[in-house]
Design an enzyme around this catalytic site. Structure first.
Site, PDB file in Angstrom:
ATOM      1  N   LYS A   1      96.855 -70.476  70.452  1.00 38.33           N
ATOM      2  CA  LYS A   1      96.862 -69.034  70.653  1.00 38.33           C
ATOM      3  C   LYS A   1      97.041 -68.766  72.154  1.00 38.33           C
ATOM      4  CE  LYS A   1      94.425 -64.892  69.467  1.00 38.33           C
ATOM      5  NZ  LYS A   1      93.297 -64.201  68.922  1.00 38.33           N
TER       6      LYS A   1
ATOM      7  N   CYS B   1      83.715 -60.931  68.277  1.00 38.55           N
ATOM      8  CA  CYS B   1      84.903 -60.372  67.617  1.00 38.55           C
ATOM      9  C   CYS B   1      85.819 -61.554  67.266  1.00 38.55           C
ATOM     10  CB  CYS B   1      85.623 -59.417  68.570  1.00 38.55           C
ATOM     11  SG  CYS B   1      87.339 -59.148  68.105  1.00 38.55           S
TER      12      CYS B   1
ATOM     13  N   CYS C   1      89.843 -54.774  70.781  1.00 40.14           N
ATOM     14  CA  CYS C   1      90.489 -54.122  69.627  1.00 40.14           C
ATOM     15  C   CYS C   1      90.551 -52.615  69.819  1.00 40.14           C
ATOM     16  CB  CYS C   1      89.696 -54.341  68.340  1.00 40.14           C
ATOM     17  SG  CYS C   1      89.443 -56.037  67.867  1.00 40.14           S
TER      18      CYS C   1
ATOM     19  N   CYS D   1      84.380 -53.190  70.028  1.00 42.21           N
ATOM     20  CA  CYS D   1      85.109 -54.233  70.767  1.00 42.21           C
ATOM     21  C   CYS D   1      86.204 -53.548  71.568  1.00 42.21           C
ATOM     22  CB  CYS D   1      85.722 -55.258  69.814  1.00 42.21           C
ATOM     23  SG  CYS D   1      86.891 -56.349  70.671  1.00 42.21           S
TER      24      CYS D   1
ATOM     25  N   HIS E   1     103.924 -60.344  77.857  1.00 39.80           N
ATOM     26  CA  HIS E   1     104.080 -61.777  77.604  1.00 39.80           C
ATOM     27  C   HIS E   1     105.018 -61.971  76.416  1.00 39.80           C
ATOM     28  CE1 HIS E   1     101.350 -61.215  74.268  1.00 39.80           C
ATOM     29  NE2 HIS E   1     100.330 -60.895  75.050  1.00 39.80           N
TER      30      HIS E   1
ATOM     31  N   LYS F   1      94.478 -65.720  78.223  1.00 40.59           N
ATOM     32  CA  LYS F   1      94.308 -65.856  79.672  1.00 40.59           C
ATOM     33  C   LYS F   1      93.395 -67.026  79.972  1.00 40.59           C
ATOM     34  CE  LYS F   1      95.116 -61.199  81.319  1.00 40.59           C
ATOM     35  NZ  LYS F   1      94.456 -59.920  81.387  1.00 40.59           N
TER      36      LYS F   1
ATOM     37  N   HIS G   1     104.442 -59.907  73.183  1.00 44.05           N
ATOM     38  CA  HIS G   1     104.985 -58.532  73.201  1.00 44.05           C
ATOM     39  C   HIS G   1     106.507 -58.586  73.044  1.00 44.05           C
ATOM     40  CE1 HIS G   1     101.384 -57.964  76.020  1.00 44.05           C
ATOM     41  NE2 HIS G   1     101.088 -57.247  74.960  1.00 44.05           N
TER      42      HIS G   1
HETATM   43  N1  MSP Z   1      98.228 -50.703  71.781  1.00 45.59           N
HETATM   44  C1  MSP Z   1      98.080 -51.336  70.527  1.00 45.59           C
HETATM   45  C2  MSP Z   1      99.133 -50.860  69.555  1.00 45.59           C
HETATM   46  C3  MSP Z   1      99.159 -49.380  69.324  1.00 45.59           C
HETATM   47  S1  MSP Z   1     100.453 -48.936  68.249  1.00 45.59           S
HETATM   48  C4  MSP Z   1     100.201 -47.319  67.979  1.00 45.59           C
HETATM   49  C5  MSP Z   1      98.219 -52.846  70.705  1.00 45.59           C
HETATM   50  N2  MSP Z   1      98.753 -53.249  71.862  1.00 45.59           N
HETATM   51  S2  MSP Z   1      98.977 -54.806  72.266  1.00 45.59           S
HETATM   52  O1  MSP Z   1      99.568 -54.768  73.565  1.00 45.59           O
HETATM   53  O2  MSP Z   1      97.775 -55.542  72.100  1.00 45.59           O
HETATM   54  O3  MSP Z   1      99.997 -55.372  71.233  1.00 45.59           O
HETATM   55  C6  MSP Z   1     101.265 -54.753  71.074  1.00 45.59           C
HETATM   56  C7  MSP Z   1     102.038 -55.458  69.987  1.00 45.59           C
HETATM   57  O4  MSP Z   1     102.304 -56.791  70.389  1.00 45.59           O
HETATM   58  C8  MSP Z   1     101.244 -55.528  68.674  1.00 45.59           C
HETATM   59  O5  MSP Z   1     102.063 -55.240  67.571  1.00 45.59           O
HETATM   60  C9  MSP Z   1     100.794 -56.968  68.631  1.00 45.59           C
HETATM   61  O6  MSP Z   1     100.682 -57.473  67.328  1.00 45.59           O
HETATM   62  C10 MSP Z   1     101.934 -57.657  69.359  1.00 45.59           C
HETATM   63  N3  MSP Z   1     101.502 -58.924  69.921  1.00 45.59           N
HETATM   64  C11 MSP Z   1     100.609 -59.151  70.916  1.00 45.59           C
HETATM   65  N4  MSP Z   1     100.468 -60.491  71.077  1.00 45.59           N
HETATM   66  C12 MSP Z   1     101.267 -61.146  70.194  1.00 45.59           C
HETATM   67  C13 MSP Z   1     101.580 -62.486  69.947  1.00 45.59           C
HETATM   68  N5  MSP Z   1     101.018 -63.478  70.573  1.00 45.59           N
HETATM   69  N6  MSP Z   1     102.548 -62.716  69.024  1.00 45.59           N
HETATM   70  C14 MSP Z   1     103.228 -61.725  68.386  1.00 45.59           C
HETATM   71  N7  MSP Z   1     102.930 -60.463  68.587  1.00 45.59           N
HETATM   72  C15 MSP Z   1     101.887 -60.150  69.414  1.00 45.59           C
HETATM   73  O7  MSP Z   1      97.870 -53.577  69.784  1.00 45.59           O
END
Ligand code: MSP
Length: 522
Positions: free
Chosen positions: A299, A145, A130, A127, A19, A302, A22
């Site tokens: 925020k 959480c 997390c 959780c 999304h 889903k 990411h």
């Molecule tokens: N798999 C772990 C990271 C492991 S690193 C060794 C994880 N994955 S995640 O898919 O949840 O998130 C990946 C990255 O995307 C994270 O740095 C997270 O902060 C970022 N983001 C996920 N959603 C986000 C937003 N809505 N806005 C900005 N960044 C976001 O955490």
């Protein structure tokens, strides 16, 4: 020139599709790395996917497919999204890669040998959002959480534990003596406070509760904790091996910057650092934690049904290139702060900055060059580096470099746009059309030259955000396609033919312009 630059991103969970949250991180990283390629020869950009853990196991079970099938399916979506956004990574690692799995086992073994890992029976609240045990005092009033608003699961298990507490003082000391280590700096105190209450952490789960992961070496009953597995990607991807590290590893490690979201800073500036200390490896120079992107100020989730895929934004605005979206995202928030995406704001910002401010400026100036000078630059049009615009251009360049060095990308883009504003103002004030009317042709020509040279600076400086638009600007200026900062010296546009009327094209169409609408119909 800096010798080398190694950048890593967080690796994304593949329990769903990518999304724009990411995408935000990968765009920020790509903008940094493209800039670094402009100033440094040996640059390496790593991204990847985090494919193990309960979350993936559960999602796959719900879909009635194997975890590997789920990972493969979603990995392709991440790969496709990064391609569409022109994320120019050098490697995309998957934690299901065989080499990664082998080295993670080796790392775990080494931590055991160092007596930093021990077995211990434990009851805690886990959780799966997390992929972490939570401290009861951090839960919401309803016992949820705070990040995922889900009730954590009570788990009692005999696990392996990592002696995090042993490294507490060393980490605090490191943070205090290395002001650039955690950026933005306002996050450093947060981490030091968290370190005050740090306890040893569980680094394995029983196979009974987590099968989808890397097995603990010589113990069939346990799976390595997914964060130990995931964090290790930063070194396994470039050939770390305890006994025989690759040349690439020796050259690239430590990372120059590890780009992550603010939600996972604890894992990176505490857990990861302690692991590296135990392995006796140098520490990353900077952990850069960006803020979060909300959608229309909410925020993304889903349950709210407001999750947006980057592809949908490009599609809904009929954009065949990602430049506008990249530019908007990378400018969406000041360094480390949260930002927001809204369709309206996106349209307004890119129309104002890319179409009006930059695009029109180039267009008008080229048209005047054709009208008054047959599209040609002559030797005496060329101004020197002491002209007002040249000084401003060089100052802007230096400030942009500084902003990039502290990962302030929105701030850097603001400087570029302010420079374009100043050049627009310069055109208004000097009115080259008026000078032509008064037959002050040399003055008129020099004003146009200043603007075209300024546009060349803008193209090179905006390149990391908008690689295609930047290329189009250089094409319109009839210049070599080379974005190196060594070209940012005044006077690169030489005498000769620049363009003819038929070649002048807008480098960016307003999102609601007739052109764009026509394209949509077509
Ligand atoms: N798999 C772990 C990271 C492991 S690193 C060794 C994880 N994955 S995640 O898919 O949840 O998130 C990946 C990255 O995307 C994270 O740095 C997270 O902060 C970022 N983001 C996920 N959603 C986000 C937003 N809505 N806005 C900005 N960044 C976001 O955490």
């Amino acid at each position: 020139m800096q010798e080398k630059f190694y950048l890593t991103t967080a690796i994304d969970y593949v329990n769903g599709a990518p999304h724009i949250g990411h995408a935000y991180e990968k765009i920020l990283s790509d903008v940094i790395i493209r800039h670094k390629r402009q100033v440094c020869n040996n640059v390496f950009f790593l991204t990847g996917t985090d494919e193990h853990g309960v979350k993936i196991q559960k999602t796959a079970a719900l879909k009635n497919i194997t975890p590997k099938q789920l990972c493969d399916e979603n990995f392709s979506k991440f790969e496709a999204a990064w391609k569409e956004l022109e994320i120019s990574y050098d490697k995309i690692i998957r934690t299901t890669d065989e080499q990664h799995k082998k080295i993670v086992k080796q790392i775990f073994k080494k931590l055991l040998e160092n007596d930093d890992i021990y077995k211990h029976s434990y009851t805690g609240l886990y959780c799966s959002g997390c992929e972490s045990f939570l401290n009861p005092k951090d839960l919401t009033e309803d016992g949820l959480c705070p990040d995922h608003l889900k009730k954590p699961e009570e788990v009692t298990e005999e696990n392996y534990f990592f002696r995090l507490s042993k490294y507490k003082d060393k980490i605090i000391d490191y943070i205090k003596t290395h002001p650039n280590f955690i950026q933005p700096a306002f996050r450093a105190n947060e981490i030091i406070n968290q370190l005050d209450n740090i306890e040893d952490i569980s680094v394995s789960r029983t196979k009974a509760s987590v099968q989808w992961g890397i097995g603990v070496p010589d113990d069939d009953s346990q799976t390595i904790y997914v964060w130990i597995d995931a964090l290790s990607n930063y070194i396994t991807a470039i050939g770390y091996d305890i006994d025989n590290p690759s040349e690439q590893f020796k050259q690239l490690w430590p990372a120059d910057v590890q780009v992550i979201g603010k939600d996972i800073i604890k894992f990176h500036s505490i857990y990861w650092i302690a692991i590296l200390m135990s392995l006796g490896l140098p520490l990353p120079k900077t952990i850069f934690a960006h803020g979060w992107i909300t959608i229309d100020q909410s925020k993304m989730s889903k349950s709210l049904g407001n999750v947006i895929a980057p592809h949908d934004v490009l599609k809904s605005f009929n954009l065949s290139k990602p430049d506008a979206f990249r530019y908007y995202m990378a400018s969406a928030a000041l360094s480390g702060k949260d930002g927001n995406y809204s369709d309206e704001d996106f349209k307004e910002k890119v129309n104002a900055d890319l179409a009006n401010n930059i695009g029109n400026l180039l267009n008008r100036t080229l048209n005047m060059l054709v009208k008054y000078f047959d599209g040609k630059i002559q030797e005496n049009f060329i101004t020197d580096k002491n002209s007002k615009i040249a000084i401003l251009a060089n100052n802007t360049k230096n400030q942009v470099i500084e902003k990039f060095n502290s990962y302030e990308l929105a701030e850097a883009s603001n400087l570029i746009v302010s420079f374009a504003d100043a050049v627009n103002k310069y055109v208004t004030e000097n009115a080259p059309w008026q000078l032509a009317k008064e037959e002050k042709m040399l003055e008129c020509a020099q004003v146009l030259y200043n603007v075209l040279e300024a546009m060349r600076y803008i193209a090179i400086m905006i390149y990391p955000y908008c690689p295609n638009i930047a290329e189009d600007i250089l094409v319109q200026l009839n210049q070599n396609i080379d974005f190196s900062y060594k070209n940012l010296e005044w006077g690169f546009i030489k005498s000769g033919k620049i363009t003819v009327k038929e070649k002048i094209k807008p480098v960016f169409l307003r999102l609601d312009s007739e052109f764009a609408v026509d394209k949509k119909k077509g």
